[in-house]
Motif scaffolding. Structure first.
Motif, PDB file in Angstrom:
ATOM      1  N   CYS A 253      52.903  49.606  24.163  1.00 40.79           N
ATOM      2  CA  CYS A 253      53.865  49.437  23.071  1.00 40.79           C
ATOM      3  C   CYS A 253      53.147  49.705  21.748  1.00 40.79           C
ATOM      4  O   CYS A 253      52.057  49.170  21.534  1.00 40.79           O
ATOM      5  N   ARG A 254      53.782  50.526  20.915  1.00 40.22           N
ATOM      6  CA  ARG A 254      53.204  50.804  19.591  1.00 40.22           C
ATOM      7  C   ARG A 254      54.277  50.691  18.524  1.00 40.22           C
ATOM      8  O   ARG A 254      55.401  51.120  18.729  1.00 40.22           O
TER       9      ARG A 254
ATOM     10  N   GLN B  79      59.295  55.943  31.876  1.00 40.25           N
ATOM     11  CA  GLN B  79      60.286  55.461  30.927  1.00 40.25           C
ATOM     12  C   GLN B  79      59.723  55.527  29.517  1.00 40.25           C
ATOM     13  O   GLN B  79      58.563  55.187  29.291  1.00 40.25           O
ATOM     14  N   SER B  80      60.553  55.999  28.600  1.00 34.12           N
ATOM     15  CA  SER B  80      60.205  56.003  27.180  1.00 34.12           C
ATOM     16  C   SER B  80      61.329  55.302  26.441  1.00 34.12           C
ATOM     17  O   SER B  80      62.503  55.585  26.682  1.00 34.12           O
ATOM     18  N   LEU B  81      60.952  54.396  25.552  1.00 35.42           N
ATOM     19  CA  LEU B  81      61.927  53.620  24.817  1.00 35.42           C
ATOM     20  C   LEU B  81      61.547  53.656  23.341  1.00 35.42           C
ATOM     21  O   LEU B  81      60.380  53.456  23.002  1.00 35.42           O
ATOM     22  N   ALA B  82      62.508  53.961  22.486  1.00 38.69           N
ATOM     23  CA  ALA B  82      62.266  53.932  21.038  1.00 38.69           C
ATOM     24  C   ALA B  82      63.341  53.057  20.413  1.00 38.69           C
ATOM     25  O   ALA B  82      64.530  53.207  20.705  1.00 38.69           O
TER      26      ALA B  82
ATOM     27  N   LYS C 252      68.984  50.475  16.745  1.00 37.11           N
ATOM     28  CA  LYS C 252      69.349  51.731  17.397  1.00 37.11           C
ATOM     29  C   LYS C 252      68.334  51.917  18.502  1.00 37.11           C
ATOM     30  O   LYS C 252      67.137  51.685  18.302  1.00 37.11           O
ATOM     31  N   VAL C 253      68.815  52.324  19.680  1.00 37.54           N
ATOM     32  CA  VAL C 253      67.942  52.434  20.839  1.00 37.54           C
ATOM     33  C   VAL C 253      68.100  53.809  21.484  1.00 37.54           C
ATOM     34  O   VAL C 253      69.207  54.324  21.629  1.00 37.54           O
ATOM     35  N   TYR C 254      66.967  54.385  21.858  1.00 39.52           N
ATOM     36  CA  TYR C 254      66.958  55.613  22.648  1.00 39.52           C
ATOM     37  C   TYR C 254      66.099  55.333  23.867  1.00 39.52           C
ATOM     38  O   TYR C 254      65.009  54.765  23.752  1.00 39.52           O
ATOM     39  N   MET C 255      66.606  55.692  25.051  1.00 36.64           N
ATOM     40  CA  MET C 255      65.815  55.488  26.256  1.00 36.64           C
ATOM     41  C   MET C 255      65.881  56.712  27.144  1.00 36.64           C
ATOM     42  O   MET C 255      66.948  57.287  27.344  1.00 36.64           O
ATOM     43  N   TYR C 256      64.723  57.119  27.642  1.00 35.12           N
ATOM     44  CA  TYR C 256      64.631  58.157  28.664  1.00 35.12           C
ATOM     45  C   TYR C 256      64.077  57.459  29.896  1.00 35.12           C
ATOM     46  O   TYR C 256      63.123  56.678  29.799  1.00 35.12           O
ATOM     47  N   TYR C 257      64.686  57.723  31.058  1.00 33.14           N
ATOM     48  CA  TYR C 257      64.281  57.016  32.265  1.00 33.14           C
ATOM     49  C   TYR C 257      64.361  57.950  33.459  1.00 33.14           C
ATOM     50  O   TYR C 257      65.342  58.667  33.627  1.00 33.14           O
ATOM     51  N   PHE C 258      63.339  57.935  34.269  1.00 32.25           N
ATOM     52  CA  PHE C 258      63.370  58.667  35.533  1.00 32.25           C
ATOM     53  C   PHE C 258      62.634  57.863  36.583  1.00 32.25           C
ATOM     54  O   PHE C 258      61.563  57.311  36.315  1.00 32.25           O
TER      55      PHE C 258
ATOM     56  N   TRP D  67      59.519  51.253  17.004  1.00 35.32           N
ATOM     57  CA  TRP D  67      58.722  50.728  18.109  1.00 35.32           C
ATOM     58  C   TRP D  67      58.913  51.661  19.295  1.00 35.32           C
ATOM     59  O   TRP D  67      60.047  52.003  19.646  1.00 35.32           O
ATOM     60  N   VAL D  68      57.814  52.037  19.918  1.00 33.25           N
ATOM     61  CA  VAL D  68      57.855  52.928  21.071  1.00 33.25           C
ATOM     62  C   VAL D  68      57.179  52.232  22.244  1.00 33.25           C
ATOM     63  O   VAL D  68      56.066  51.708  22.101  1.00 33.25           O
ATOM     64  N   VAL D  69      57.861  52.209  23.386  1.00 31.16           N
ATOM     65  CA  VAL D  69      57.295  51.631  24.609  1.00 31.16           C
ATOM     66  C   VAL D  69      57.285  52.733  25.665  1.00 31.16           C
ATOM     67  O   VAL D  69      58.324  53.320  25.957  1.00 31.16           O
TER      68      VAL D  69
END
Length: 179
Positions: free
Chosen positions: A87-88, A124-127, A137-143, A98-100
């Motif tokens: 997490c950064r 998974q990437s989460l911003a 506001k949330v953006y998520m990429y998941y595979f 914040w990016v996880v």
């Protein structure tokens, strides 16, 4: 009354026949720092995420690794994940984001368990950033590749119900969180 504003996840079929999920939306009345704290707190997640069977972090060879067993509906076998996560907090043109990032890893000290299918391919990437008001506001990429034979009804359920339900649960968890 605040609500989770997420359209259905956008599904991108891969050549494997599996999907990657890209989700944009908002969590009203959940400031970004609170969202991140709730998301990163594994012990608290065990209290609010009904699909967690087992979840803990351990250090192997100096690297923090997370073990997560997920309950699947009968008659399917549970799945488990072994992954690293970072997490950064970033400053992008004066915006705090914040990016996880999470990704599966193979750890010999964490072998597969009988009766549980190991998910070997997970990313998974989460911003998360402020929505300019009291929410995020949330953006998520998941595979992931859940392995085994997953019926199409379950894949469809996960896309249409599972993700929005998880986000509603997370929003509720944010309201009940105190550190």
């Amino acid at each position: 009354l605040s609500c989770v504003t997420f359209p259905l996840p956008i599904l991108f079929p891969q050549q494997s026949g599996l999907y990657e999920y890209k989700i944009f939306g908002g969590l009203a009345d959940c400031p970004p720092k609170l969202c991140v704290d709730v998301y990163m707190d594994l012990d608290f997640r065990k209290q609010w995420d009904q699909y967690v069977k087992e979840l803990y972090e351990k250090t192997y060879d100096g690297e923090k690794v997370i073990y997560w067993e997920v309950k699947y509906p009968f008659p399917l076998s549970n799945r488990d994940y072994v992954y690293i996560r970072e997490c950064r907090e970033m400053d992008v043109d004066g915006r705090k984001i914040w990016v996880v990032l999470s990704q599966s890893v193979a750890v010999p000290q964490c072998p597969e368990k009988p009766g549980i299918i190991r998910v070997k391919s997970y990313k998974q990437s989460l911003a998360i950033e402020s929505d300019g008001k009291t929410g995020s506001k949330v953006y998520m990429y998941y595979f992931d590749n859940p392995g085994g034979m997953i019926p199409s009804w379950l894949v469809n359920w996960a896309a249409k119900s599972g993700v929005p339900t998880f986000l509603k649960d997370m929003q509720k968890a944010c309201r009940n969180y105190s550190k």
